[in-house]
Design a protein around this motif. Structure first.
Motif, PDB file in Angstrom:
ATOM      1  N   PRO A 411     -34.403  13.080  13.617  1.00 25.83           N
ATOM      2  CA  PRO A 411     -34.553  11.986  14.583  1.00 25.83           C
ATOM      3  C   PRO A 411     -34.444  10.586  13.980  1.00 25.83           C
ATOM      4  CG  PRO A 411     -36.211  13.680  14.950  1.00 25.83           C
ATOM      5  CD  PRO A 411     -35.530  14.017  13.670  1.00 25.83           C
ATOM      6  N   MET A 412     -34.896  10.391  12.760  1.00 26.85           N
ATOM      7  CA  MET A 412     -34.887   9.051  12.175  1.00 26.85           C
ATOM      8  C   MET A 412     -33.477   8.488  12.068  1.00 26.85           C
ATOM      9  SD  MET A 412     -36.491   7.700   8.561  1.00 26.85           S
ATOM     10  CE  MET A 412     -35.020   7.994   7.564  1.00 26.85           C
ATOM     11  N   THR A 413     -32.489   9.367  11.871  1.00 26.36           N
ATOM     12  CA  THR A 413     -31.097   8.933  11.753  1.00 26.36           C
ATOM     13  C   THR A 413     -30.244   9.308  12.953  1.00 26.36           C
ATOM     14  OG1 THR A 413     -30.535  10.985  10.601  1.00 26.36           O
ATOM     15  CG2 THR A 413     -31.169   9.090   9.235  1.00 26.36           C
ATOM     16  N   GLY A 414     -30.702  10.273  13.769  1.00 23.90           N
ATOM     17  CA  GLY A 414     -29.873  10.778  14.855  1.00 23.90           C
ATOM     18  C   GLY A 414     -28.758  11.669  14.367  1.00 23.90           C
ATOM     19  N   LEU A 415     -28.881  12.210  13.155  1.00 21.86           N
ATOM     20  CA  LEU A 415     -27.852  13.059  12.562  1.00 21.86           C
ATOM     21  C   LEU A 415     -28.362  14.485  12.395  1.00 21.86           C
ATOM     22  CD1 LEU A 415     -26.673  10.555   9.788  1.00 21.86           C
ATOM     23  CD2 LEU A 415     -25.585  10.961  12.013  1.00 21.86           C
ATOM     24  N   CYS A 416     -27.471  15.395  12.005  1.00 25.59           N
ATOM     25  CA  CYS A 416     -27.813  16.798  11.824  1.00 25.59           C
ATOM     26  C   CYS A 416     -27.403  17.267  10.423  1.00 25.59           C
ATOM     27  CB  CYS A 416     -27.118  17.674  12.875  1.00 25.59           C
ATOM     28  SG  CYS A 416     -27.766  17.482  14.552  1.00 25.59           S
ATOM     29  N   VAL A 417     -28.045  18.345   9.960  1.00 23.37           N
ATOM     30  CA  VAL A 417     -27.753  18.888   8.635  1.00 23.37           C
ATOM     31  C   VAL A 417     -26.385  19.573   8.662  1.00 23.37           C
ATOM     32  CG1 VAL A 417     -28.491  20.533   6.857  1.00 23.37           C
ATOM     33  CG2 VAL A 417     -30.206  19.185   8.127  1.00 23.37           C
ATOM     34  N   ARG A 418     -25.573  19.266   7.651  1.00 21.60           N
ATOM     35  CA  ARG A 418     -24.250  19.876   7.576  1.00 21.60           C
ATOM     36  C   ARG A 418     -23.892  20.176   6.109  1.00 21.60           C
ATOM     37  NH1 ARG A 418     -19.669  15.171   8.641  1.00 21.60           N
ATOM     38  NH2 ARG A 418     -20.251  13.798   6.914  1.00 21.60           N
ATOM     39  N   PRO A 430     -22.771  13.610  11.684  1.00 19.05           N
ATOM     40  CA  PRO A 430     -22.767  13.703  13.152  1.00 19.05           C
ATOM     41  C   PRO A 430     -23.072  15.123  13.613  1.00 19.05           C
ATOM     42  CG  PRO A 430     -20.884  12.439  12.381  1.00 19.05           C
ATOM     43  CD  PRO A 430     -21.514  13.037  11.161  1.00 19.05           C
ATOM     44  N   CYS A 431     -23.893  15.252  14.629  1.00 20.24           N
ATOM     45  CA  CYS A 431     -24.283  16.587  15.100  1.00 20.24           C
ATOM     46  C   CYS A 431     -23.085  17.381  15.605  1.00 20.24           C
ATOM     47  CB  CYS A 431     -25.346  16.466  16.184  1.00 20.24           C
ATOM     48  SG  CYS A 431     -26.932  15.853  15.561  1.00 20.24           S
ATOM     49  N   SER A 432     -22.064  16.695  16.092  1.00 17.11           N
ATOM     50  CA  SER A 432     -20.864  17.386  16.564  1.00 17.11           C
ATOM     51  C   SER A 432     -20.075  18.003  15.422  1.00 17.11           C
ATOM     52  CB  SER A 432     -19.970  16.426  17.339  1.00 17.11           C
ATOM     53  OG  SER A 432     -19.588  15.332  16.513  1.00 17.11           O
ATOM     54  N   GLU A 433     -20.356  17.582  14.192  1.00 17.42           N
ATOM     55  CA  GLU A 433     -19.645  18.098  13.023  1.00 17.42           C
ATOM     56  C   GLU A 433     -20.553  18.900  12.104  1.00 17.42           C
ATOM     57  OE1 GLU A 433     -17.945  14.743  11.066  1.00 17.42           O
ATOM     58  OE2 GLU A 433     -16.853  14.049  12.855  1.00 17.42           O
ATOM     59  N   SER A 434     -21.773  19.150  12.544  1.00 17.72           N
ATOM     60  CA  SER A 434     -22.722  19.846  11.676  1.00 17.72           C
ATOM     61  C   SER A 434     -22.530  21.355  11.781  1.00 17.72           C
ATOM     62  CB  SER A 434     -24.150  19.477  12.058  1.00 17.72           C
ATOM     63  OG  SER A 434     -24.476  20.038  13.306  1.00 17.72           O
ATOM     64  N   ASP A 435     -23.178  22.066  10.888  1.00 18.84           N
ATOM     65  CA  ASP A 435     -23.072  23.515  10.892  1.00 18.84           C
ATOM     66  C   ASP A 435     -23.974  24.134  11.949  1.00 18.84           C
ATOM     67  OD1 ASP A 435     -21.404  24.448   8.398  1.00 18.84           O
ATOM     68  OD2 ASP A 435     -22.579  22.709   7.771  1.00 18.84           O
ATOM     69  N   ALA A 436     -23.548  25.289  12.443  1.00 23.00           N
ATOM     70  CA  ALA A 436     -24.370  26.092  13.352  1.00 23.00           C
ATOM     71  C   ALA A 436     -25.275  26.992  12.510  1.00 23.00           C
ATOM     72  CB  ALA A 436     -23.483  26.924  14.264  1.00 23.00           C
ATOM     73  N   TRP A 437     -26.539  27.065  12.910  1.00 19.71           N
ATOM     74  CA  TRP A 437     -27.530  27.844  12.183  1.00 19.71           C
ATOM     75  C   TRP A 437     -28.161  28.877  13.104  1.00 19.71           C
ATOM     76  CZ3 TRP A 437     -28.527  26.566   6.970  1.00 19.71           C
ATOM     77  CH2 TRP A 437     -27.985  25.361   6.532  1.00 19.71           C
ATOM     78  N   ASP A 438     -28.695  29.918  12.494  1.00 18.27           N
ATOM     79  CA  ASP A 438     -29.556  30.861  13.197  1.00 18.27           C
ATOM     80  C   ASP A 438     -30.940  30.771  12.578  1.00 18.27           C
ATOM     81  OD1 ASP A 438     -27.627  31.994  14.952  1.00 18.27           O
ATOM     82  OD2 ASP A 438     -26.829  33.166  13.284  1.00 18.27           O
ATOM     83  N   TYR A 439     -31.948  30.829  13.423  1.00 16.38           N
ATOM     84  CA  TYR A 439     -33.341  30.822  12.950  1.00 16.38           C
ATOM     85  C   TYR A 439     -33.893  32.213  13.214  1.00 16.38           C
ATOM     86  CZ  TYR A 439     -37.982  28.818  12.010  1.00 16.38           C
ATOM     87  OH  TYR A 439     -39.218  28.518  11.478  1.00 16.38           O
ATOM     88  N   THR A 440     -33.996  33.024  12.161  1.00 15.73           N
ATOM     89  CA  THR A 440     -34.298  34.448  12.302  1.00 15.73           C
ATOM     90  C   THR A 440     -35.782  34.682  12.572  1.00 15.73           C
ATOM     91  OG1 THR A 440     -34.806  34.840   9.965  1.00 15.73           O
ATOM     92  CG2 THR A 440     -32.472  34.868  10.607  1.00 15.73           C
ATOM     93  N   PRO A 441     -36.138  35.867  13.051  1.00 17.65           N
ATOM     94  CA  PRO A 441     -37.566  36.188  13.256  1.00 17.65           C
ATOM     95  C   PRO A 441     -38.398  36.067  11.978  1.00 17.65           C
ATOM     96  CG  PRO A 441     -36.174  37.770  14.395  1.00 17.65           C
ATOM     97  CD  PRO A 441     -35.256  36.928  13.564  1.00 17.65           C
ATOM     98  N   THR A 442     -37.746  36.198  10.820  1.00 20.12           N
ATOM     99  CA  THR A 442     -38.464  36.039   9.549  1.00 20.12           C
ATOM    100  C   THR A 442     -38.501  34.582   9.098  1.00 20.12           C
ATOM    101  OG1 THR A 442     -36.453  36.466   8.264  1.00 20.12           O
ATOM    102  CG2 THR A 442     -37.840  38.366   8.827  1.00 20.12           C
ATOM    103  N   LYS A 443     -38.045  33.669   9.967  1.00 19.48           N
ATOM    104  CA  LYS A 443     -38.067  32.227   9.741  1.00 19.48           C
ATOM    105  C   LYS A 443     -37.084  31.761   8.672  1.00 19.48           C
ATOM    106  CE  LYS A 443     -42.732  31.623  11.547  1.00 19.48           C
ATOM    107  NZ  LYS A 443     -42.189  31.255  12.862  1.00 19.48           N
ATOM    108  N   ALA A 444     -36.024  32.516   8.490  1.00 14.95           N
ATOM    109  CA  ALA A 444     -34.929  32.068   7.631  1.00 14.95           C
ATOM    110  C   ALA A 444     -33.932  31.274   8.467  1.00 14.95           C
ATOM    111  CB  ALA A 444     -34.235  33.256   6.981  1.00 14.95           C
ATOM    112  N   LEU A 445     -33.413  30.202   7.867  1.00 14.44           N
ATOM    113  CA  LEU A 445     -32.359  29.409   8.507  1.00 14.44           C
ATOM    114  C   LEU A 445     -31.043  29.806   7.866  1.00 14.44           C
ATOM    115  CD1 LEU A 445     -34.128  25.943   8.781  1.00 14.44           C
ATOM    116  CD2 LEU A 445     -33.037  27.153  10.690  1.00 14.44           C
ATOM    117  N   THR A 446     -30.248  30.594   8.592  1.00 11.22           N
ATOM    118  CA  THR A 446     -28.993  31.112   8.044  1.00 11.22           C
ATOM    119  C   THR A 446     -27.816  30.450   8.737  1.00 11.22           C
ATOM    120  OG1 THR A 446     -28.907  32.936   9.633  1.00 11.22           O
ATOM    121  CG2 THR A 446     -30.070  33.344   7.566  1.00 11.22           C
TER     122      THR A 446
END
Length: 560
Positions: A411-418, A430-446
């Protein structure tokens, strides 16, 4: 104040900075809007996200602010250049119910208030409206917005023209000195009828910030239902937008008692929220704790309506554009995280850079305005870049471009992790150019479609990608009252949080501001895991070039 600037003062900054935003934003043609559960949709069933800015037209002059500074067309183009697709255009009830007011010309209205310099500015910038009636001038603004493909929400802001709002200004609730319910319904009917078949008028907000000692739930249902029915009967095409009590921060009564209307598919609810809604708590309290409390309050008083299947329009929020207000800055970091997470419709306060006359002050500078005092330049371009992420939908009907995934929003920048490559640190973009992630039941961000996950390494070191995703340093949990610290645990038991440096590189660091310390600002460590079904504009592939082979070789060499 000096003479109004000439029409040659054109906002080149807007055009140069926001051309990329225009490319990314969906373009809306004028069409009748309706609702589908919590979404606002067009005639084709596709979501239309209202990303609006408030344009004030309810003060004593009863003319949209800024027209002495810039032509209507120039202001309208600036609105679209800044990425907004909609204007919440305010109006005072008496303009549409008092013939002696509505028949005044623009020139007469300014003359009556002694605003001679503003008349000179209008003569330069908008001469065609000077001798129009106030009512026709209001229509001219709506038309100018329509010519530039800007949707309009007509907002009954107040009854007696003037600055809003206080508990005792006579405009607060049904039965107050200037708030006759029958006259109000007649005014709503008049406005709805005036703008029937005006295709860029897509909604009507029935009343701004109900308040004061007379407010009560029973009268809210009685009159808001009558007002809604009157608007729909006069103009069945427009969305009907209902506000709550206590300066439009409370719709909690709808949990137990739904509104009863004869029509469906047109109802939207609105709420407001500013930092000062909670006094100075953002400045005097711990931001994590205040954020948690405020988000819980928003959800309990209005946010729950999304789960009940209604669109929620946050029709006023904003911050001091100078960036020096600690209360506003901390609040906005929290609010923007919630806006991205819930993906609701909204209207920023305000477009206005300065007022003709506000509370007795001629030419008052509006520090919440996205335009500067002369309406020629952007007051704070970094602020507009920051909110651009939430100007487009993350999800909704017609935006099922890819399977549901997560974005990691900052939120501080309005950007996304890529990710740039395997051998460069993760960064914000830019969020439109960031990577898609899955947040697994084991709390891994893949990373979606891969075996690679986000991992913590050491404090002060960049976060990395790896394939050993069952270790503790690959599990990420939202901690603190704000639920925006993403924390992982190293093998030695050390807890680290995602953080961002001055170059927008994502690294891990000691989690900060978790205590009651009010002097600490956690904004760099605040992240939101949000839902999206949008296709990302990325050309990167894990399965191209020799990078993947080299990366795996290095990984297995390390393991062996």
């Amino acid at each position: 104040m000096g003479q109004s600037p000439p029409t040659s003062c054109y906002n080149n900054i807007l055009l140069s900075i926001f051309v990329t935003i225009l490319i990314l934003l969906p373009q809306y043609s004028h069409a009748t809007l309706s609702t589908n559960s919590r979404w606002i949709i067009n005639e084709g069933g596709q979501r239309v996200k209202l990303s609006c800015v408030n344009w004030v037209s309810h003060l004593e002059v009863m003319v949209a602010e800024g027209l002495s500074k810039q032509p209507i067309d120039t202001i309208s183009k600036s609105i679209t250049n800044m990425g907004f697709n909609c204007v919440r255009l305010t109006w005072p009830l008496f303009l549409f119910t008092n013939d002696s007011l509505s028949s005044l010309t623009v020139r007469q209205s300014f003359n009556n208030l002694g605003l001679v310099e503003s008349i000179a500015g209008l003569q330069v910038n908008n001469p065609s409206i000077l001798d129009l009636s106030l009512l026709h001038a209001y229509q001219a603004v709506v038309s100018g917005l329509g010519n530039n493909n800007v949707m309009v929400i007509l907002d009954n802001h107040i009854s007696k023209p003037g600055w809003c709002c206080s508990n005792f200004d006579g405009n607060g609730f049904f039965g107050d000195q200037y708030f006759n319910p029958d006259l109000w319904i007649q005014g709503l009917t008049n406005v709805a009828t005036t703008f029937i078949n005006v295709t860029n008028v897509v909604g009507m907000s029935l009343r701004n910030e109900l308040r004061g000692p007379k407010q009560n739930v029973n009268d809210w249902y009685r009159y808001m239902q009558k007002g809604a029915e009157a608007v729909h009967a006069a103009n069945p095409d427009v969305l009907v937008i209902l506000s709550g009590l206590s300066f439009d921060k409370d719709l909690s009564f709808l949990r137990q008692r739904p509104i009863n209307l004869t029509f469906s598919g047109k109802l939207v609810f609105e709420i407001h929220r500013y930092s000062f809604t909670d006094g100075k708590s953002w400045e005097t309290g711990n931001p994590n704790q205040v954020c948690g409390q405020v988000v819980n309050d928003i959800m309990s008083r209005g946010g729950f309506l999304l789960d009940q299947g209604y669109p929620l329009f946050v029709s006023e929020f904003g911050a001091d554009q100078r960036g020096t207000n600690v209360n506003d800055n901390r609040y906005f970091n929290c609010f923007l995280g919630l806006a991205a997470e819930l993906d609701f419709d909204w209207a920023l306060w305000t477009l206005v850079g300065s007022y003709y006359l506000r509370e007795g002050v001629v030419g008052l500078n509006e520090v919440y305005g996205v335009m500067d005092w002369n309406w020629c330049d952007i007051r704070n371009s970094s602020f507009l870049k920051r909110i651009s992420a939430v100007q487009s939908p993350f999800q909704g009907p017609g935006y099922n471009e890819s399977r549901s995934h997560k974005l990691i929003f900052h939120p501080m920048t309005g950007l996304c992790v890529r990710r740039i490559s395997f051998f460069q640190p993760l960064e914000l973009g830019p969020c439109s150019e960031s990577d898609a992630w899955d947040y697994t039941p084991t709390k891994a961000l893949t990373l979606t479609g891969t075996y690679f996950c986000l991992q913590a390494d050491k404090s002060g070191q960049p976060a990395k990608l790896g394939i050993m995703c069952t270790n503790s340093n690959s599990k990420w949990q939202a901690i603190s009252d704000s639920k925006m610290h993403l924390s992982s645990k190293l093998q030695d038991g050390t807890n680290l949080c995602l953080d961002v440096d001055s170059k927008n590189v994502v690294f891990t660091n000691t989690c900060k501001c978790l205590s009651k310390d009010k002097t600490c600002d956690p904004a760099s460590q605040w992240f939101k895991i949000i839902d999206s079904t949008r296709q990302q504009n990325t050309t990167k592939s894990f399965f191209q070039s020799n990078q993947i082979v080299q990366f795996l070789g290095n990984t297995f060499s390390y393991i062996l």
